[in-house]
Design a protein around this motif. Structure first.
Motif, PDB file in Angstrom:
ATOM      1  N   UNK A  25      -0.490   5.424   0.007  1.00  0.00           N
ATOM      2  CA  UNK A  25       0.338   5.620  -1.185  1.00  0.00           C
ATOM      3  C   UNK A  25      -0.358   5.100  -2.444  1.00  0.00           C
ATOM      4  N   UNK A  26      -0.949   3.927  -2.334  1.00  0.00           N
ATOM      5  CA  UNK A  26      -1.633   3.340  -3.488  1.00  0.00           C
ATOM      6  C   UNK A  26      -2.857   4.173  -3.867  1.00  0.00           C
ATOM      7  N   UNK A  27      -3.582   4.689  -2.875  1.00  0.00           N
ATOM      8  CA  UNK A  27      -4.759   5.500  -3.206  1.00  0.00           C
ATOM      9  C   UNK A  27      -4.362   6.834  -3.848  1.00  0.00           C
ATOM     10  N   UNK A  28      -3.217   7.384  -3.443  1.00  0.00           N
ATOM     11  CA  UNK A  28      -2.736   8.645  -4.039  1.00  0.00           C
ATOM     12  C   UNK A  28      -2.099   8.436  -5.413  1.00  0.00           C
ATOM     13  N   UNK A  29      -1.460   7.278  -5.608  1.00  0.00           N
ATOM     14  CA  UNK A  29      -0.721   6.999  -6.843  1.00  0.00           C
ATOM     15  C   UNK A  29      -1.079   5.610  -7.393  1.00  0.00           C
ATOM     16  N   UNK A  30      -2.348   5.380  -7.719  1.00  0.00           N
ATOM     17  CA  UNK A  30      -2.779   4.030  -8.120  1.00  0.00           C
ATOM     18  C   UNK A  30      -2.159   3.538  -9.426  1.00  0.00           C
ATOM     19  N   UNK A  31      -1.769   4.434 -10.297  1.00  0.00           N
ATOM     20  CA  UNK A  31      -1.180   4.005 -11.569  1.00  0.00           C
ATOM     21  C   UNK A  31       0.331   3.817 -11.483  1.00  0.00           C
ATOM     22  N   UNK A  32       0.941   4.343 -10.433  1.00  0.00           N
ATOM     23  CA  UNK A  32       2.388   4.246 -10.290  1.00  0.00           C
ATOM     24  C   UNK A  32       2.809   3.160  -9.303  1.00  0.00           C
ATOM     25  N   UNK A  33       2.176   3.114  -8.147  1.00  0.00           N
ATOM     26  CA  UNK A  33       2.568   2.140  -7.106  1.00  0.00           C
ATOM     27  C   UNK A  33       1.728   0.886  -7.313  1.00  0.00           C
ATOM     28  N   UNK A  34       2.390  -0.154  -7.844  1.00  0.00           N
ATOM     29  CA  UNK A  34       1.666  -1.342  -8.298  1.00  0.00           C
ATOM     30  C   UNK A  34       1.952  -2.597  -7.479  1.00  0.00           C
ATOM     31  N   UNK A  35       2.878  -2.507  -6.516  1.00  0.00           N
ATOM     32  CA  UNK A  35       3.180  -3.689  -5.733  1.00  0.00           C
ATOM     33  C   UNK A  35       4.176  -3.422  -4.629  1.00  0.00           C
ATOM     34  N   UNK A  36       4.476  -4.493  -3.888  1.00  0.00           N
ATOM     35  CA  UNK A  36       5.445  -4.398  -2.791  1.00  0.00           C
ATOM     36  C   UNK A  36       6.175  -5.730  -2.646  1.00  0.00           C
ATOM     37  N   UNK A  37       7.476  -5.638  -2.414  1.00  0.00           N
ATOM     38  CA  UNK A  37       8.258  -6.798  -1.984  1.00  0.00           C
ATOM     39  C   UNK A  37       8.318  -6.699  -0.467  1.00  0.00           C
ATOM     40  N   UNK A  38       7.817  -7.701   0.211  1.00  0.00           N
ATOM     41  CA  UNK A  38       7.728  -7.663   1.674  1.00  0.00           C
ATOM     42  C   UNK A  38       8.768  -8.569   2.310  1.00  0.00           C
ATOM     43  N   UNK A  39       9.939  -8.008   2.576  1.00  0.00           N
ATOM     44  CA  UNK A  39      11.003  -8.756   3.252  1.00  0.00           C
ATOM     45  C   UNK A  39      10.958  -8.581   4.765  1.00  0.00           C
ATOM     46  N   UNK A  40      10.056  -7.738   5.259  1.00  0.00           N
ATOM     47  CA  UNK A  40       9.870  -7.615   6.703  1.00  0.00           C
ATOM     48  C   UNK A  40       8.747  -8.530   7.183  1.00  0.00           C
ATOM     49  N   UNK A  41       7.943  -9.032   6.259  1.00  0.00           N
ATOM     50  CA  UNK A  41       6.900 -10.031   6.492  1.00  0.00           C
ATOM     51  C   UNK A  41       5.778  -9.567   7.420  1.00  0.00           C
ATOM     52  N   UNK A  42       5.556  -8.264   7.472  1.00  0.00           N
ATOM     53  CA  UNK A  42       4.447  -7.752   8.273  1.00  0.00           C
ATOM     54  C   UNK A  42       3.231  -7.407   7.414  1.00  0.00           C
ATOM     55  N   UNK A  43       3.343  -7.563   6.083  1.00  0.00           N
ATOM     56  CA  UNK A  43       2.256  -7.134   5.209  1.00  0.00           C
ATOM     57  C   UNK A  43       1.690  -8.239   4.319  1.00  0.00           C
ATOM     58  N   UNK A  44       2.507  -9.211   3.921  1.00  0.00           N
ATOM     59  CA  UNK A  44       2.078 -10.145   2.879  1.00  0.00           C
ATOM     60  C   UNK A  44       0.840 -10.950   3.269  1.00  0.00           C
ATOM     61  N   UNK A  45       0.601 -11.142   4.560  1.00  0.00           N
ATOM     62  CA  UNK A  45      -0.578 -11.884   5.000  1.00  0.00           C
ATOM     63  C   UNK A  45      -1.793 -10.975   5.198  1.00  0.00           C
ATOM     64  N   UNK A  46      -1.572  -9.655   5.117  1.00  0.00           N
ATOM     65  CA  UNK A  46      -2.643  -8.709   5.453  1.00  0.00           C
ATOM     66  C   UNK A  46      -3.117  -7.858   4.288  1.00  0.00           C
ATOM     67  N   UNK A  47      -2.198  -7.447   3.427  1.00  0.00           N
ATOM     68  CA  UNK A  47      -2.566  -6.519   2.355  1.00  0.00           C
ATOM     69  C   UNK A  47      -3.415  -7.196   1.299  1.00  0.00           C
ATOM     70  N   UNK A  48      -4.504  -6.559   0.959  1.00  0.00           N
ATOM     71  CA  UNK A  48      -5.359  -7.050  -0.119  1.00  0.00           C
ATOM     72  C   UNK A  48      -5.922  -5.823  -0.824  1.00  0.00           C
ATOM     73  N   UNK A  49      -5.155  -5.296  -1.753  1.00  0.00           N
ATOM     74  CA  UNK A  49      -5.519  -4.075  -2.462  1.00  0.00           C
ATOM     75  C   UNK A  49      -5.742  -4.434  -3.929  1.00  0.00           C
ATOM     76  N   UNK A  50      -6.841  -3.969  -4.475  1.00  0.00           N
ATOM     77  CA  UNK A  50      -7.168  -4.268  -5.874  1.00  0.00           C
ATOM     78  C   UNK A  50      -6.064  -3.751  -6.803  1.00  0.00           C
ATOM     79  N   UNK A  51      -5.690  -4.581  -7.778  1.00  0.00           N
ATOM     80  CA  UNK A  51      -4.663  -4.241  -8.779  1.00  0.00           C
ATOM     81  C   UNK A  51      -3.315  -3.907  -8.146  1.00  0.00           C
ATOM     82  N   UNK A  52      -2.973  -4.599  -7.069  1.00  0.00           N
ATOM     83  CA  UNK A  52      -1.728  -4.368  -6.342  1.00  0.00           C
ATOM     84  C   UNK A  52      -1.102  -5.725  -6.044  1.00  0.00           C
ATOM     85  N   UNK A  53       0.140  -5.911  -6.444  1.00  0.00           N
ATOM     86  CA  UNK A  53       0.821  -7.196  -6.280  1.00  0.00           C
ATOM     87  C   UNK A  53       1.675  -7.212  -5.014  1.00  0.00           C
ATOM     88  N   UNK A  54       1.603  -8.310  -4.295  1.00  0.00           N
ATOM     89  CA  UNK A  54       2.417  -8.499  -3.096  1.00  0.00           C
ATOM     90  C   UNK A  54       3.342  -9.691  -3.337  1.00  0.00           C
TER      91      UNK A  54
END
Length: 166
Positions: A25-54
């Motif tokens: 999603x971020x690669x297809x829409x880098x200017x629109x999708x800028x972050x994620x709220x992770x309430x399932x806790x399966x991503x916050x320790x793993x995601x590391x995408x440039x210019x993307x807030x977790x």
């Protein structure tokens, strides 16, 4: 033109984002999708995408998340824990000793014993009766639960009257 923060909350939506889905999603829409709220806790320790807030969805994940590169937290209970969360955040950013994190985690754990929104509304209704209004199926905590929550919060020196904006 809009900026989108994804909401990863399987318990509420029935869907849990995967790393690969978010990356696509971020690669297809880098200017629109800028972050994620992770309430399932399966991503916050793993995601590391440039210019993307977790943003983890719990105060108990704040300090560890910051150490991993997260930008902060998004959670309903920061309506009352915001001052403590800000202390943890500022201490981390300024490389100061961390004195508030355990208290922040303890306060969050007090709410987690119940439905978070019910507990939050029960606490806030002590200050303003407007918070007694909840839409079903949510309801205020029982009198027993309310006293348990309030007593627990007092143990941690948590004072509703002293709250201020983060």
């Amino acid at each position: 033109e809009c900026k989108i923060i994804l909401y990863n909350f399987e318990k509420l939506s029935g869907y849990k984002f995967s790393e690969s889905c978010v990356q696509k999603l971020v690669s297809k829409f880098p200017d629109q999708i800028v972050g994620i709220k992770d309430s399932s806790y399966n991503l916050y320790e793993k995601l590391n995408i440039k210019n993307f807030a977790v943003f983890p969805g719990s105060e108990s994940k704040l300090l560890n998340g910051l150490k991993l590169g997260c930008k902060g937290i998004i959670t309903a209970t920061t309506n009352v824990t915001g001052t403590l969360a800000r202390e943890v955040y500022d201490s981390f950013l300024n490389n100061l000793p961390e004195n508030s994190n355990q208290k922040l985690c303890d306060v969050r754990a007090s709410f987690e014993k119940y439905n978070l929104i019910s507990g939050l509304h029960t606490l806030m209704s002590q200050k303003n009766p407007i918070f007694e209004n909840l839409l079903p199926p949510l309801k205020l905590l029982s009198e027993k639960e309310k006293h348990e929550l309030l007593d627990n919060l007092k143990k941690f020196g948590f004072n509703l009257e002293a709250l201020k904006a983060a």
